[in-house]
Design an enzyme around this catalytic site. Structure first.
Site, mmCIF file in Angstrom:
data_model
loop_
_atom_site.group_PDB
_atom_site.id
_atom_site.type_symbol
_atom_site.label_atom_id
_atom_site.label_comp_id
_atom_site.label_asym_id
_atom_site.label_seq_id
_atom_site.Cartn_x
_atom_site.Cartn_y
_atom_site.Cartn_z
ATOM 1 N N ARG A 327 0.831 -1.216 0.000
ATOM 2 C CA ARG A 327 0.000 0.000 0.000
ATOM 3 C C ARG A 327 0.866 1.267 0.000
ATOM 4 O O ARG A 327 0.542 2.236 0.672
ATOM 5 C CB ARG A 327 -0.933 0.030 1.214
ATOM 6 C CG ARG A 327 -1.866 -1.158 1.310
ATOM 7 C CD ARG A 327 -3.049 -0.949 0.400
ATOM 8 N NE ARG A 327 -4.035 -1.999 0.595
ATOM 9 C CZ ARG A 327 -5.220 -1.819 1.149
ATOM 10 N NH1 ARG A 327 -5.578 -0.638 1.555
ATOM 11 N NH2 ARG A 327 -6.055 -2.822 1.267
ATOM 12 N N ARG A 331 -3.681 6.773 0.895
ATOM 13 C CA ARG A 331 -4.166 8.013 1.528
ATOM 14 C C ARG A 331 -3.145 8.778 2.355
ATOM 15 O O ARG A 331 -3.302 9.956 2.602
ATOM 16 C CB ARG A 331 -5.322 7.637 2.440
ATOM 17 C CG ARG A 331 -6.514 7.234 1.619
ATOM 18 C CD ARG A 331 -7.729 7.790 2.267
ATOM 19 N NE ARG A 331 -8.824 7.681 1.330
ATOM 20 C CZ ARG A 331 -10.062 7.474 1.696
ATOM 21 N NH1 ARG A 331 -10.365 7.363 2.964
ATOM 22 N NH2 ARG A 331 -10.994 7.424 0.790
ATOM 23 N N ARG A 340 -7.459 11.637 -5.578
ATOM 24 C CA ARG A 340 -8.666 10.947 -5.115
ATOM 25 C C ARG A 340 -9.818 11.908 -4.866
ATOM 26 O O ARG A 340 -10.987 11.509 -4.910
ATOM 27 C CB ARG A 340 -8.357 10.167 -3.838
ATOM 28 C CG ARG A 340 -8.110 8.732 -4.027
ATOM 29 C CD ARG A 340 -9.354 7.924 -4.391
ATOM 30 N NE ARG A 340 -10.059 7.417 -3.199
ATOM 31 C CZ ARG A 340 -11.282 7.726 -2.876
ATOM 32 N NH1 ARG A 340 -11.978 8.565 -3.631
ATOM 33 N NH2 ARG A 340 -11.842 7.205 -1.807
ATOM 34 N N ASP A 376 -6.464 -2.954 -7.166
ATOM 35 C CA ASP A 376 -6.979 -3.569 -5.956
ATOM 36 C C ASP A 376 -7.238 -5.040 -6.208
ATOM 37 O O ASP A 376 -7.506 -5.440 -7.345
ATOM 38 C CB ASP A 376 -8.279 -2.883 -5.513
ATOM 39 C CG ASP A 376 -8.593 -3.197 -4.068
ATOM 40 O OD1 ASP A 376 -7.969 -2.588 -3.182
ATOM 41 O OD2 ASP A 376 -9.429 -4.080 -3.822
ATOM 42 N N TYR A 452 -14.052 -12.267 0.721
ATOM 43 C CA TYR A 452 -14.763 -11.020 0.392
ATOM 44 C C TYR A 452 -16.079 -11.324 -0.324
ATOM 45 O O TYR A 452 -17.105 -10.691 -0.078
ATOM 46 C CB TYR A 452 -13.891 -10.113 -0.490
ATOM 47 C CG TYR A 452 -12.908 -9.293 0.324
ATOM 48 C CD1 TYR A 452 -13.346 -8.186 1.047
ATOM 49 C CD2 TYR A 452 -11.568 -9.636 0.383
ATOM 50 C CE1 TYR A 452 -12.459 -7.440 1.806
ATOM 51 C CE2 TYR A 452 -10.677 -8.893 1.137
ATOM 52 C CZ TYR A 452 -11.120 -7.799 1.855
ATOM 53 O OH TYR A 452 -10.256 -7.071 2.617
HETATM 54 O O1 1CP Z 1 0.252 0.720 -3.270
HETATM 55 C C1 1CP Z 1 -0.190 -0.453 -3.304
HETATM 56 O O2 1CP Z 1 0.074 -1.312 -2.464
HETATM 57 C C2 1CP Z 1 -0.978 -0.868 -4.533
HETATM 58 C C3 1CP Z 1 -2.370 -0.743 -4.413
HETATM 59 C C4 1CP Z 1 -3.211 -1.692 -3.576
HETATM 60 C C5 1CP Z 1 -3.041 -3.037 -3.258
HETATM 61 C C6 1CP Z 1 -1.855 -3.950 -3.531
HETATM 62 C C7 1CP Z 1 -4.442 -1.297 -3.082
HETATM 63 C C8 1CP Z 1 -4.987 0.054 -3.206
HETATM 64 N N1 1CP Z 1 -5.064 -2.372 -2.538
HETATM 65 C C9 1CP Z 1 -4.215 -3.452 -2.611
HETATM 66 C C10 1CP Z 1 -4.470 -4.832 -2.183
HETATM 67 C C11 1CP Z 1 -5.639 -5.089 -1.301
HETATM 68 N N2 1CP Z 1 -6.906 -4.584 -1.375
HETATM 69 C C12 1CP Z 1 -5.614 -6.026 -0.258
HETATM 70 C C13 1CP Z 1 -4.426 -6.870 0.085
HETATM 71 C C14 1CP Z 1 -3.465 -6.131 0.907
HETATM 72 C C15 1CP Z 1 -3.840 -5.979 2.346
HETATM 73 O O3 1CP Z 1 -4.060 -7.013 2.993
HETATM 74 O O4 1CP Z 1 -3.864 -4.835 2.788
HETATM 75 C C16 1CP Z 1 -6.876 -6.059 0.326
HETATM 76 C C17 1CP Z 1 -7.325 -6.919 1.482
HETATM 77 C C18 1CP Z 1 -7.697 -5.148 -0.392
HETATM 78 C C19 1CP Z 1 -9.133 -4.898 -0.169
HETATM 79 C C20 1CP Z 1 -9.435 -3.474 0.064
HETATM 80 N N3 1CP Z 1 -9.236 -2.484 -0.834
HETATM 81 C C21 1CP Z 1 -9.982 -2.884 1.222
HETATM 82 C C22 1CP Z 1 -10.465 -3.615 2.437
HETATM 83 C C23 1CP Z 1 -9.454 -3.864 3.446
HETATM 84 C C24 1CP Z 1 -10.116 -4.590 4.583
HETATM 85 O O5 1CP Z 1 -9.763 -4.271 5.733
HETATM 86 O O6 1CP Z 1 -10.948 -5.494 4.367
HETATM 87 C C25 1CP Z 1 -10.063 -1.509 1.005
HETATM 88 C C26 1CP Z 1 -10.539 -0.462 1.945
HETATM 89 C C27 1CP Z 1 -9.578 -1.285 -0.306
HETATM 90 C C28 1CP Z 1 -9.500 0.019 -1.002
HETATM 91 C C29 1CP Z 1 -8.152 0.433 -1.390
HETATM 92 N N4 1CP Z 1 -7.268 -0.308 -2.143
HETATM 93 C C30 1CP Z 1 -6.136 0.425 -2.378
HETATM 94 C C31 1CP Z 1 -6.312 1.696 -1.742
HETATM 95 C C32 1CP Z 1 -5.328 2.824 -1.810
HETATM 96 C C33 1CP Z 1 -7.552 1.681 -1.134
HETATM 97 C C34 1CP Z 1 -8.183 2.828 -0.354
HETATM 98 C C35 1CP Z 1 -9.087 3.479 -1.300
HETATM 99 C C36 1CP Z 1 -9.280 4.914 -1.036
HETATM 100 O O7 1CP Z 1 -10.176 5.210 -0.278
HETATM 101 O O8 1CP Z 1 -8.572 5.739 -1.634
#
Ligand code: 1CP
Length: 644
Positions: A327, A331, A340, A376, A452
């Site tokens: 990540r 944010r 965003r 994502d 999910y």
């Molecule tokens: O910079 C990076 O790492 C690349 C972008 C990336 C990656 C690899 C994002 C952007 N998401 C992910 C993978 C991801 N998404 C995972 C695996 C990694 C982890 O365990 O953290 C998971 C579980 C998700 C699912 C997801 N996407 C959630 C839910 C998390 C949960 O607690 O269940 C959420 C909130 C997101 C949205 C998301 N994905 C990425 C970002 C920057 C965001 C936030 C979106 C925003 O509001 O701007």
């Protein structure tokens, strides 16, 4: 001939074959699997004129100045021994070698050395690449210390440059002993014919059995002014490679690999490839349709193979421990928040030019050693036929709902067309990134994605997920299989589009017992990872997995990603030193003052003990309120404290 093999196997298709010595036997085997062999020997051996390097090696050997000899090939070892006995007129050199540490890269040099009565001190296990050589040297229990010692390498034409560098990094003086080199065959017509058949689609399969062939085919195409056209045409061709060294060269040359046999032998290469030839050809056609033709910027891959990140993926010594952060775009970063504020998260994911901007900005601002594509794990949900929204504060909301076996049957097979924005994002990111910086592609692992889909979003207890798993295992496995099939296509699409490594996120799998992991998850994850095109390193990440790290390793991955709940030292010992490790700073530690972060970094580096193959990362993703300066400080600290 069994009629079924003619229809299944290569089904009458032409198979270009670049092997020289064993070409005839391979051609026969291709024909027996229903293919039409197109033999095009790509090289011949040319003994080096005179024996100056061998003579110099012999003198140093007799003077007791050689500590270790590494024999790379059977033919080469024989040439070396024959030259030594003829140059020095008696068997003084052979006697000296009996007292020297001799490392043999596999059964063929071992056989030759035995004939001469030279004991092999260390034999290198399959797949006998230079990485296994290093591994054998590094972790032999006699713990050979190479620092200040002279290591002679019997070379086999293709320069094992990466091996030489790695030995030098361990303080060894390396003496190269070339005994023969490879040249293009005298008659290059068959080679030219094969290149033209690949160009105009008459040869949909091509088999490479060593790295020099790859270089020679490209050299020959360059001579004909067809190099770029051949690279492009190869996108439509199923390429089989004998093993990792050949695959690495294919990637460096901007080509891809569809298939590698489990054991790097010519028989299995053909037999096993014939079994899945039709499926691989179909997969290649789909990729060709969906992944834009110009997807990769292939020539540039050679600029990245020596990057600290890819070196660590191959467990090679690097000048610093590489670091990237899960990540790393998000944010906590001002630039991201600005973009965003103009559009939703999902809209952002679907705008390739913005994906490229966000990905590149994050990696560059942090000074990270790799970029990860901004996307994502849940982008595959819509193409499966479900709804997806991200609500502020609540996280993702998936509408289906999927609760029963009937709902699972209704889910679509994952098609690649709706995911073109991901592949286009990769292409644009690659074009915007510095050519030295590797790009990581990714997907969620089957379990985490299933959770999910079944929970409709994030979860703490994973009640619906486990309910289905225990109450209706048939439906559970059907769901996991459907997701897994889709993931193989999706990740191979990302590889075709130009990523340098892939990470599989099994973020929530730690909610399972080791037993349930083995029974309900491992076979599926394993199938996904085994289905990926070889040559591109795989990072397999999970959290809460301390109790089943061995199983995680068994499921696959060149590098295993671990969270902060386990010590890196213990995790690596459990996983085995023949895998890389990624991790594992607690993301919350980034809220602490920089001196505390420094101590934590030092502790983790100490736990890794300077072993090649450590990629520094957090134990889980960066949290949205993390101070950006601390993240930058972390990257600098890892570089500063690990510099070798
Ligand atoms: O910079 C990076 O790492 C690349 C972008 C990336 C990656 C690899 C994002 C952007 N998401 C992910 C993978 C991801 N998404 C995972 C695996 C990694 C982890 O365990 O953290 C998971 C579980 C998700 C699912 C997801 N996407 C959630 C839910 C998390 C949960 O607690 O269940 C959420 C909130 C997101 C949205 C998301 N994905 C990425 C970002 C920057 C965001 C936030 C979106 C925003 O509001 O701007």
């Amino acid at each position: 001939m069994n009629p079924s093999t003619t229809t299944i196997g290569f089904a009458g298709a032409t198979v270009a074959l670049f092997e020289s010595r064993m070409g005839e036997a391979m051609a026969k085997s291709i024909a027996s699997h229903g293919g039409v062999p197109l033999p095009a020997p790509a090289m011949r051996e040319v003994p080096l004129a005179g024996h100056a390097p061998v003579a110099s090696f012999g003198q140093q050997l007799l003077a007791g100045q050689i500590d270790v000899l590494i024999c790379l090939t059977g033919v080469g070892a024989r040439m070396l021994l024959e030259a030594l006995t003829s140059l020095f007129a008696d068997d003084r050199c052979v006697a000296a070698l009996r007292r020297t540490t001799v490392v043999a890269r596999g059964p063929k040099p071992i056989r030759v050395l035995k004939e001469y009565g030279i004991p092999v001190t260390l034999s290198v296990p399959e797949p006998n690449t230079w990485q296994e050589i290093l591994q054998t040297l590094d972790f032999d229990e006699r713990s050979l210390n190479l620092s200040g010692r002279t290591v002679a390498i019997q070379e086999h034409g293709a320069m094992p440059q990466l091996l030489i560098e790695a030995l030098q990094a361990r303080g060894a003086r390396v003496l190269r002993v070339p005994v023969y080199r490879w040249a293009l065959p005298e008659d290059t017509q068959p080679l030219e014919r094969a290149i033209r058949a690949m160009l105009d689609g008459r040869a949909p399969f091509a088999l490479f059995t060593n790295a020099v062939q790859v270089r020679h085919v490209m050299d020959c195409a360059r001579g004909l002014g067809l190099e770029e056209r051949l690279r492009e045409a190869c996108g439509r061709i199923v390429i089989g490679s004998i093993g990792p060294t050949t695959s690495e060269e294919l990637y460096v040359q901007g080509l891809h690999v569809d298939f590698e046999p489990a054991h790097g032998k010519m028989g299995p290469l053909i037999d096993e490839l014939a079994r899945c030839a039709a499926a691989l050809l179909e997969a290649r056609r789909v990729l060709q349709r969906v992944v834009p033709k110009t997807a990769a910027v292939p020539q540039d891959r050679s600029r990245r193979v020596q990057s600290p990140f890819l070196k660590a993926c191959r467990r090679e010594a690097a000048p610093v421990t590489p670091i990237w952060l899960m990540r790393q775009a998000g944010r906590y970063m001002q630039e991201y928040r600005e973009i965003r504020s103009r559009l939703s998260f999902l809209e952002l994911c679907k705008r390739p030019e913005l994906v490229a901007e966000v990905t590149v900005t994050a990696a560059e601002r942090l000074g990270a050693d790799a970029a990860i594509l901004f996307s994502d794990i849940l982008v595959i949900v819509e193409p499966l036929g479900l709804g997806l929204e991200y609500n502020a504060g609540e996280g993702p909301v998936i509408s289906g709902p999927v609760t029963s076996g009937a709902d699972i049957d209704q889910l679509r097979e994952l098609a690649l067309e709706p995911l073109e924005f991901v592949f286009e994002g990769i292409r644009q990111t690659r074009a915007a990134l510095r050519p030295e910086l590797p790009l990581i592609g990714f997907a969620g692992a089957p379990f985490t994605l299933a959770s999910y889909i079944l929970e409709g979003g994030s979860s703490k207890l994973f009640l619906e997920t486990k309910r289905l798993m225990y109450a209706d295992p048939g439906a559970w496995h059907a769901l996991m299989e459907k997701i897994s099939r889709g993931l193989v296509r999706f990740l191979n699409g990302q590889i075709a589009a130009g990523v340098d490594a892939v990470q599989l996120f099994d973020s929530w799998v730690g909610c399972l017992s080791p037993h349930d992991y083995r029974e309900f998850v491992l076979p599926h994850t394993q199938r996904v990872l085994q289905g990926l095109n070889p040559g591109v390193p795989i990072i397999h990440f999970g959290t809460g997995t301390a109790a089943f790290l061995r199983e995680l390793r068994q499921a696959g991955g060149d590098v295993i990603g671990v969270d902060f709940r386990v010590s890196l030292q213990e995790a690596w010992r459990t996983i085995g030193y023949d895998r890389g490790i990624q991790g594992n700073l607690d993301p919350v530690a980034l809220y602490a003052p920089v001196p505390v972060i420094r101590q934590q970094v030092q502790r983790i580096l100490d736990e890794a003990a300077g072993r090649p193959g450590h990629i520094f990362n957090l134990g889980h993703g960066i949290l949205p309120t993390t101070p950006v300066d601390h993240v930058r400080a972390l990257v600098d600290l890892v570089h500063e404290l690990s510099r070798r």
